[in-house]
Design a protein around this motif. Structure first.
Motif, PDB file in Angstrom:
ATOM      1  N   HIS A 211       0.805  -1.216   0.000  1.00 55.18           N
ATOM      2  CA  HIS A 211       0.000   0.000   0.000  1.00 55.18           C
ATOM      3  C   HIS A 211       0.843   1.273   0.000  1.00 55.18           C
ATOM      4  CE1 HIS A 211       0.856  -1.087   4.172  1.00 55.18           C
ATOM      5  NE2 HIS A 211       0.829   0.193   4.416  1.00 55.18           N
ATOM      6  N   THR A 212       2.152   1.155   0.274  1.00 49.47           N
ATOM      7  CA  THR A 212       3.025   2.326   0.298  1.00 49.47           C
ATOM      8  C   THR A 212       3.451   2.739  -1.111  1.00 49.47           C
ATOM      9  OG1 THR A 212       4.861   0.809   0.677  1.00 49.47           O
ATOM     10  CG2 THR A 212       3.942   1.906   2.602  1.00 49.47           C
ATOM     11  N   LYS A 213       3.153   1.906  -2.103  1.00 47.20           N
ATOM     12  CA  LYS A 213       3.555   2.219  -3.473  1.00 47.20           C
ATOM     13  C   LYS A 213       2.513   3.125  -4.136  1.00 47.20           C
ATOM     14  CE  LYS A 213       6.387  -1.902  -4.235  1.00 47.20           C
ATOM     15  NZ  LYS A 213       6.646  -3.077  -5.061  1.00 47.20           N
ATOM     16  N   PHE A 214       2.967   4.278  -4.524  1.00 44.92           N
ATOM     17  CA  PHE A 214       2.074   5.282  -5.095  1.00 44.92           C
ATOM     18  C   PHE A 214       1.371   4.765  -6.347  1.00 44.92           C
ATOM     19  CE2 PHE A 214       1.533   8.683  -8.266  1.00 44.92           C
ATOM     20  CZ  PHE A 214       0.584   9.455  -7.618  1.00 44.92           C
ATOM     21  N   ASN A 215       2.097   4.025  -7.184  1.00 44.99           N
ATOM     22  CA  ASN A 215       1.529   3.547  -8.444  1.00 44.99           C
ATOM     23  C   ASN A 215       0.311   2.653  -8.241  1.00 44.99           C
ATOM     24  OD1 ASN A 215       3.330   4.942  -9.985  1.00 44.99           O
ATOM     25  ND2 ASN A 215       4.735   3.240 -10.290  1.00 44.99           N
ATOM     26  N   LEU A 216       0.328   1.854  -7.168  1.00 46.49           N
ATOM     27  CA  LEU A 216      -0.824   0.995  -6.893  1.00 46.49           C
ATOM     28  C   LEU A 216      -2.044   1.840  -6.574  1.00 46.49           C
ATOM     29  CD1 LEU A 216      -2.306  -1.630  -6.322  1.00 46.49           C
ATOM     30  CD2 LEU A 216      -1.336  -1.619  -4.030  1.00 46.49           C
ATOM     31  N   MET A 217      -1.862   2.848  -5.755  1.00 39.09           N
ATOM     32  CA  MET A 217      -2.973   3.711  -5.382  1.00 39.09           C
ATOM     33  C   MET A 217      -3.535   4.431  -6.615  1.00 39.09           C
ATOM     34  SD  MET A 217      -3.274   3.205  -2.148  1.00 39.09           S
ATOM     35  CE  MET A 217      -2.715   1.526  -2.382  1.00 39.09           C
ATOM     36  N   LYS A 218      -2.630   4.847  -7.497  1.00 33.46           N
ATOM     37  CA  LYS A 218      -3.035   5.509  -8.736  1.00 33.46           C
ATOM     38  C   LYS A 218      -3.817   4.527  -9.617  1.00 33.46           C
ATOM     39  CE  LYS A 218      -1.048   8.291 -12.486  1.00 33.46           C
ATOM     40  NZ  LYS A 218       0.223   8.790 -13.070  1.00 33.46           N
ATOM     41  N   GLU A 219      -3.371   3.272  -9.640  1.00 34.14           N
ATOM     42  CA  GLU A 219      -4.023   2.235 -10.442  1.00 34.14           C
ATOM     43  C   GLU A 219      -5.449   1.987  -9.965  1.00 34.14           C
ATOM     44  OE1 GLU A 219      -4.358   0.174 -13.550  1.00 34.14           O
ATOM     45  OE2 GLU A 219      -2.249   0.529 -13.118  1.00 34.14           O
ATOM     46  N   LEU A 220      -5.659   2.008  -8.661  1.00 31.65           N
ATOM     47  CA  LEU A 220      -7.003   1.777  -8.118  1.00 31.65           C
ATOM     48  C   LEU A 220      -7.977   2.862  -8.562  1.00 31.65           C
ATOM     49  CD1 LEU A 220      -6.218   0.552  -4.486  1.00 31.65           C
ATOM     50  CD2 LEU A 220      -6.909  -0.815  -6.461  1.00 31.65           C
ATOM     51  N   SER A 221      -7.494   4.096  -8.566  1.00 33.74           N
ATOM     52  CA  SER A 221      -8.336   5.202  -9.032  1.00 33.74           C
ATOM     53  C   SER A 221      -8.686   5.016 -10.507  1.00 33.74           C
ATOM     54  CB  SER A 221      -7.613   6.538  -8.832  1.00 33.74           C
ATOM     55  OG  SER A 221      -7.377   6.778  -7.459  1.00 33.74           O
ATOM     56  N   LYS A 222      -7.733   4.554 -11.279  1.00 35.03           N
ATOM     57  CA  LYS A 222      -7.935   4.315 -12.715  1.00 35.03           C
ATOM     58  C   LYS A 222      -8.975   3.214 -12.929  1.00 35.03           C
ATOM     59  CE  LYS A 222      -5.362   2.917 -16.876  1.00 35.03           C
ATOM     60  NZ  LYS A 222      -4.054   2.406 -17.363  1.00 35.03           N
ATOM     61  N   ILE A 223      -8.889   2.145 -12.125  1.00 28.99           N
ATOM     62  CA  ILE A 223      -9.837   1.030 -12.230  1.00 28.99           C
ATOM     63  C   ILE A 223     -11.250   1.506 -11.909  1.00 28.99           C
ATOM     64  CG2 ILE A 223     -10.545  -1.163 -11.181  1.00 28.99           C
ATOM     65  CD1 ILE A 223      -7.522  -1.749 -10.812  1.00 28.99           C
ATOM     66  N   ARG A 224     -11.377   2.273 -10.849  1.00 30.24           N
ATOM     67  CA  ARG A 224     -12.697   2.786 -10.454  1.00 30.24           C
ATOM     68  C   ARG A 224     -13.300   3.639 -11.567  1.00 30.24           C
ATOM     69  NH1 ARG A 224     -15.253   3.992  -5.267  1.00 30.24           N
ATOM     70  NH2 ARG A 224     -17.001   5.340  -5.740  1.00 30.24           N
ATOM     71  N   ASN A 225     -12.482   4.504 -12.147  1.00 26.57           N
ATOM     72  CA  ASN A 225     -12.960   5.364 -13.230  1.00 26.57           C
ATOM     73  C   ASN A 225     -13.383   4.543 -14.446  1.00 26.57           C
ATOM     74  OD1 ASN A 225     -12.470   7.649 -11.714  1.00 26.57           O
ATOM     75  ND2 ASN A 225     -10.426   7.982 -12.557  1.00 26.57           N
ATOM     76  N   SER A 226     -12.640   3.468 -14.707  1.00 32.16           N
ATOM     77  CA  SER A 226     -12.956   2.604 -15.845  1.00 32.16           C
ATOM     78  C   SER A 226     -14.306   1.922 -15.648  1.00 32.16           C
ATOM     79  CB  SER A 226     -11.856   1.557 -16.015  1.00 32.16           C
ATOM     80  OG  SER A 226     -12.121   0.711 -17.103  1.00 32.16           O
ATOM     81  N   ILE A 227     -14.560   1.482 -14.430  1.00 30.68           N
ATOM     82  CA  ILE A 227     -15.845   0.837 -14.110  1.00 30.68           C
ATOM     83  C   ILE A 227     -16.998   1.812 -14.311  1.00 30.68           C
ATOM     84  CG2 ILE A 227     -17.228  -0.102 -12.212  1.00 30.68           C
ATOM     85  CD1 ILE A 227     -14.601  -1.326 -11.114  1.00 30.68           C
ATOM     86  N   SER A 228     -16.831   3.031 -13.815  1.00 27.97           N
ATOM     87  CA  SER A 228     -17.915   4.020 -13.905  1.00 27.97           C
ATOM     88  C   SER A 228     -18.170   4.470 -15.342  1.00 27.97           C
ATOM     89  CB  SER A 228     -17.599   5.230 -13.016  1.00 27.97           C
ATOM     90  OG  SER A 228     -16.439   5.897 -13.459  1.00 27.97           O
ATOM     91  N   LYS A 229     -17.133   4.385 -16.197  1.00 29.26           N
ATOM     92  CA  LYS A 229     -17.322   4.734 -17.610  1.00 29.26           C
ATOM     93  C   LYS A 229     -18.252   3.732 -18.294  1.00 29.26           C
ATOM     94  CE  LYS A 229     -12.999   7.209 -18.520  1.00 29.26           C
ATOM     95  NZ  LYS A 229     -11.657   7.130 -19.181  1.00 29.26           N
ATOM     96  N   ARG A 230     -18.142   2.457 -17.901  1.00 32.01           N
ATOM     97  CA  ARG A 230     -18.996   1.433 -18.523  1.00 32.01           C
ATOM     98  C   ARG A 230     -20.395   1.415 -17.918  1.00 32.01           C
ATOM     99  NH1 ARG A 230     -22.156  -0.515 -20.739  1.00 32.01           N
ATOM    100  NH2 ARG A 230     -22.320  -2.478 -21.912  1.00 32.01           N
ATOM    101  N   LEU A 231     -20.506   1.715 -16.621  1.00 31.03           N
ATOM    102  CA  LEU A 231     -21.806   1.685 -15.950  1.00 31.03           C
ATOM    103  C   LEU A 231     -21.899   2.859 -14.992  1.00 31.03           C
ATOM    104  CD1 LEU A 231     -24.477   0.143 -15.558  1.00 31.03           C
ATOM    105  CD2 LEU A 231     -23.356  -1.146 -13.729  1.00 31.03           C
ATOM    106  N   ASP A 232     -22.748   3.780 -15.320  1.00 30.19           N
ATOM    107  CA  ASP A 232     -22.899   4.989 -14.502  1.00 30.19           C
ATOM    108  C   ASP A 232     -23.307   4.631 -13.072  1.00 30.19           C
ATOM    109  OD1 ASP A 232     -22.921   7.813 -14.219  1.00 30.19           O
ATOM    110  OD2 ASP A 232     -25.119   7.766 -14.232  1.00 30.19           O
TER     111      ASP A 232
END
Length: 318
Positions: A211-232
């Motif tokens: 959890h200390t790795k910044f890239n992982l945290m950034k990736e989670l935000s990207k995944i969430r945004n991807s999900i919301s793009k497909r289903l509001d």
């Protein structure tokens, strides 16, 4: 006991009691020694109680709140017998959990009326994330709901393989693009699969590197945004899985994950393997995120709906 007959069958209560046995033994043993020979709750007893709560990984800030509540009752009632301390402590902790948005659910209800309901699961490696997904899918499948698991942790071959094994064990659908593919794309396409195949729920795994790795945290935000793009409006729930045996480190993990994404519920695993079950109280209090599930054993049925009164009563029952 009427309370447990309403929320728990006998087997579930026994599983809960067994799962919390180490926490209970540790806490009640220390509390018994602290009040031995004393008749009233004085400053010395409160100091001992503070130490016991902290050593049970309740956390300093939450411990201070609990002690202040008991001090207020002592001041109001003028005299508080040590024999009443258990019940008072029990009530104050239940009230604290209620204030922190933890409600008592009566079953494995989906977090949304939308179909499909999308659940994004986050947490570091080793906390029991894949197992929690499998057990949760089993509960939904047993209700006649159609479930698909999405293998969004594409950085570890073991994660994809383990999730596939769980899908076969549970008998639910499985979506994967294999190793080293874009996790956000997997999440997007899992949602798409759920829509096209009329699934009731999609449970999407995510990477769990430190959890200390910044890239992982950034990736989670990207995944969430991807999900919301497909289903509001999706994901309808972001479930953070934490390992109770790590104690205060679980709170540190929660700090990072709640910054990276909007965590809406918690699952606390491996309570049967630790005497630090008090961490559940501290995490709920600090983050105001409701605890929804607890793991009290290795069996497929050992993922339980968290019930605050049942949890606290199990710890305090002699």
């Amino acid at each position: 006991m009427s309370f447990f007959s309403k929320f728990f069958n006998k087997e579930k209560k026994e599983d809960l009691d067994k799962g919390l046995e180490k926490t209970k033994s540790n806490f009640l043993g220390k509390l018994g020694k602290a009040i031995a020979g004393k008749t009233t709750v004085d400053e010395e007893v409160l100091d001992e109680l503070e130490s016991i709560l902290i050593s049970s990984d309740v956390g300093l800030d939450t411990t201070v709140k609990i002690i202040e509540r008991i001090e207020a009752r002592v001041a109001r009632d003028k005299y508080l017998n040590t024999s009443e301390l258990n019940e008072i402590l029990r009530d104050e902790i239940v009230q604290l959990l209620a204030e922190n948005n933890t409600t008592d659910l009566e079953g494995y209800t989906l977090p949304s009326e939308h179909r499909p309901t999308i659940i994004m699961v986050v947490g570091v490696n080793g906390v029991g994330k894949t197992t929690t997904i499998g057990k949760l899918a089993h509960q939904y499948q047993s209700q006649g709901l159609k479930v698909v698991m999405g293998a969004g942790d594409t950085f570890r071959a073991a994660a994809v393989d383990q999730l596939k094994i769980w899908s076969e064990r549970v008998g639910c659908d499985f979506y994967s693009k294999g190793m080293n593919t874009d996790p956000a794309a997997v999440a997007f396409e899992t949602v798409n699969y759920a829509i096209q195949n009329k699934c009731d729920v999609a449970i999407i795994d995510t990477a769990g590197r430190l959890h200390t790795k910044f890239n992982l945290m950034k990736e989670l935000s990207k995944i969430r945004n991807s999900i919301s793009k497909r289903l509001d409006g999706a994901p309808h729930e972001v479930l953070l899985v934490l390992d109770a045996t790590t104690g205060q480190n679980a709170i540190e993990q929660a700090v990072h994950f709640t910054k990276a994404t909007e965590v809406s519920a918690l699952a606390l695993t491996k309570l049967d393997g630790t005497a630090k079950g008090g961490v559940a109280i501290g995490i709920s209090d600090q983050f105001k995120v409701p605890i929804k599930y607890i793991g009290v054993g290795e069996g497929i049925h050992h993922l339980q709906i968290f019930n605050k009164r049942a949890f606290v009563d199990s710890i305090f029952e002699a």
